[in-house]
Design an enzyme around this catalytic site. Structure first.
Site, short mmCIF file in Angstrom:
data_model
loop_
_atom_site.label_atom_id
_atom_site.label_comp_id
_atom_site.label_asym_id
_atom_site.label_seq_id
_atom_site.Cartn_x
_atom_site.Cartn_y
_atom_site.Cartn_z
N ARG A 51 0.85 -1.20 0.00
CA ARG A 51 0.00 0.00 0.00
C ARG A 51 0.88 1.25 0.00
O ARG A 51 0.59 2.23 -0.67
CB ARG A 51 -0.95 0.02 1.21
CG ARG A 51 -1.67 1.35 1.36
CD ARG A 51 -2.87 1.37 2.28
NE ARG A 51 -2.80 0.50 3.41
CZ ARG A 51 -2.04 0.69 4.51
NH1 ARG A 51 -1.28 1.77 4.61
NH2 ARG A 51 -2.04 -0.18 5.48
N TYR A 103 -16.96 15.87 -15.58
CA TYR A 103 -17.41 14.48 -15.54
C TYR A 103 -18.44 14.32 -14.41
O TYR A 103 -18.25 14.85 -13.31
CB TYR A 103 -16.20 13.56 -15.31
CG TYR A 103 -16.58 12.14 -15.02
CD1 TYR A 103 -17.42 11.44 -15.88
CD2 TYR A 103 -16.14 11.49 -13.87
CE1 TYR A 103 -17.80 10.13 -15.61
CE2 TYR A 103 -16.50 10.18 -13.60
CZ TYR A 103 -17.34 9.51 -14.46
OH TYR A 103 -17.72 8.23 -14.19
N ASP A 175 -7.80 18.50 -14.47
CA ASP A 175 -8.13 17.13 -14.90
C ASP A 175 -7.92 17.11 -16.41
O ASP A 175 -8.71 17.63 -17.17
CB ASP A 175 -9.57 16.81 -14.52
CG ASP A 175 -9.98 15.39 -14.94
OD1 ASP A 175 -9.31 14.82 -15.81
OD2 ASP A 175 -10.99 14.89 -14.40
N LYS A 200 -8.28 5.94 -19.24
CA LYS A 200 -8.60 6.46 -20.56
C LYS A 200 -7.37 6.44 -21.47
O LYS A 200 -6.83 5.38 -21.73
CB LYS A 200 -9.20 7.85 -20.41
CG LYS A 200 -10.30 7.93 -19.33
CD LYS A 200 -11.49 7.09 -19.69
CE LYS A 200 -12.59 6.92 -18.68
NZ LYS A 200 -12.51 7.35 -17.34
O1 P1T Z 1 -13.52 6.31 -14.02
P1 P1T Z 1 -12.32 6.81 -13.25
O2 P1T Z 1 -11.04 6.18 -13.65
O3 P1T Z 1 -12.57 6.83 -11.78
O4 P1T Z 1 -12.14 8.36 -13.69
C1 P1T Z 1 -13.08 9.34 -13.42
C2 P1T Z 1 -12.98 10.46 -14.42
C3 P1T Z 1 -12.35 11.63 -14.05
N1 P1T Z 1 -12.23 12.67 -14.91
C4 P1T Z 1 -12.72 12.60 -16.16
C5 P1T Z 1 -12.58 13.77 -17.06
C6 P1T Z 1 -13.36 11.44 -16.60
O5 P1T Z 1 -13.83 11.41 -17.86
C7 P1T Z 1 -13.51 10.35 -15.71
C8 P1T Z 1 -14.23 9.09 -16.11
N2 P1T Z 1 -15.07 9.27 -17.20
C9 P1T Z 1 -15.88 8.31 -17.75
C10 P1T Z 1 -15.97 7.07 -17.27
C11 P1T Z 1 -16.66 8.75 -18.92
O6 P1T Z 1 -17.17 7.91 -19.68
O7 P1T Z 1 -16.75 9.97 -19.13
#
Ligand code: P1T
Length: 379
Positions: A51, A103, A175, A200
């Protein structure tokens, strides 16, 4: 290997990833271990418990830091876990300025979790620097922005916003999930923290969920590193390996995503069934000049407005190559309806997205095949 003289494409393959000192293995080993044997209590080789630290995670953190032009990197179990850890820097009573298009999960975390812990949020149009200035309060501690935004594809002028809050005790966190460092490097524009959902473009293959942060400020890094261990939302070594492996091709993928997306955006702009195309690579984008200045490539994300919600529903259920799914940034093309899917948590809020909006994550398939798929779905 992390030498800033190297370009992004070289750093993506080598930064944080020297050959394994024991075997010479060129690929970073997946250190699938929870703990490390100690010679005597507290006498160890830099690793005591996974961790706290794990060598595969260390490699990923160093690579991401190098790609963003940052001194420090931290990896998390998801993008939201990364955002959550950043939010724990703040105290009850602190105020946050946020872009009014983010998001849906970020909106939910801020409004439904952190508001309960005494943080307050102002949702502001970040394209209007005057309204940002007007939103600053004595207790404002964070400016949170996405650029381009998910899903309206609005841009925020990172350097302009940094300048706007200069002199105030406000951290600027970006972000940058829609871009990746192959398109923009917010730290180089003065931002304090850059964050990604590595689920992503960084991972790029839709096979791992993760989040990363990069930054230069040692004091904030020390706090975040403490929180990463104290809170514990860390990624496993296999997921770190998958993101590292994906990162190696980031540069070529982003170029191809962008080429495909530009052709598709141009096609959709001329299509009679499409009311509006929002894509930073089109001259019709209201912030096209800023996009040219701030983004190396226009990226793979396109949003379109159709005439009716039914037309949107029809389109997203008729494509064959574009898969109807949440998420983005993978090699395969995806299509979705933000209002009822990724942004359902904002549906009844002030920042709800239009019901007629359809979002495309353009993959790296052959562009003629993708164009035919969309042509048929819209016919
Ligand atoms: O899904 P996660 O890895 O927890 O990430 C969250 C997140 C944070 N910031 C942005 C700009 C994002 O697009 C996302 C996750 N977005 C999607 C799952 C989506 O389909 O837009």
């Amino acid at each position: 290997m992390n030498d800033p003289k190297y370009h992004l494409d070289t750093l993506a393959i080598h930064a944080g990833q020297p050959p394994d000192p024991v075997t010479g293995a060129i690929m970073t080993p997946i250190y699938q271990t929870s703990t490390y044997v100690q010679a005597a209590p507290a006498e160890h080789k830099g690793y005591e418990y996974s961790r706290t630290d794990n060598p595969t995670r260390t490699a990923l953190q160093e690579c991401v830091a190098a790609l963003e032009g940052g001194q420090y990197g931290l990896a998390f179990a998801s993008g939201l876990a990364a955002i959550d850890t950043i939010m724990r820097l703040f105290n009850p009573g602190d105020h946050v300025i946020v872009g009014n298009d983010v998001y849906g999960g970020t909106y939910r975390l801020f409004e439904r979790v952190y508001r309960r812990y005494g943080l307050t949020f102002s949702w502001v149009d970040l394209a209007d620097l005057d309204s940002v200035r007007a939103a600053i309060r004595p207790e404002t501690r964070l400016l949170w922005l996405e650029t381009p935004t998910n899903p309206m594809m609005r841009l925020a002028d990172i350097a302009g916003l940094v300048e706007t809050v200069r002199g105030h005790p406000i951290l600027v966190a970006v972000d940058s999930t829609f871009c990746s460092p192959a398109i923009q490097q917010p730290l180089r524009l003065g931002a304090d923290i850059v964050m990604h959902s590595s689920t992503k473009y960084l991972g790029g293959h839709s096979d791992a969920v993760g989040g990363v942060i990069a930054l230069n400020n040692e004091e904030i890094y020390t706090q975040l590193k403490f929180l990463q261990n104290a809170v514990g939302a860390v990624p496993g070594p296999m997921d770190c390996f998958l993101v590292l492996r994906g990162l190696k091709t980031l540069g070529v993928r982003i170029e191809r995503h962008s080429q495909n997306a530009l052709q598709i955006a141009q096609f959709l702009e001329d299509h009679p069934a499409v009311q509006q195309v929002i894509y930073p690579g089109l001259e019709s984008h209201p912030q096209y000049a800023l996009a040219r200045q701030q983004m190396r490539f226009p990226g793979g994300m396109i949003s379109i407005l159709l005439d009716t919600p039914e037309a949107g529903r029809r389109m997203v259920t008729r494509t064959k190559l574009f898969a109807l799914a949440e998420s983005l940034g993978g090699v395969e093309s995806l299509i979705e309806h933000p209002y009822s899917m990724t942004h359902a948590s904002t549906a009844t809020s002030d920042i709800a997205v239009p019901k007629t909006l359809v979002r495309l994550s353009v993959g790296i398939e052959n562009v003629e095949d993708l164009l035919n798929d969309l042509r048929e779905a819209l016919s």
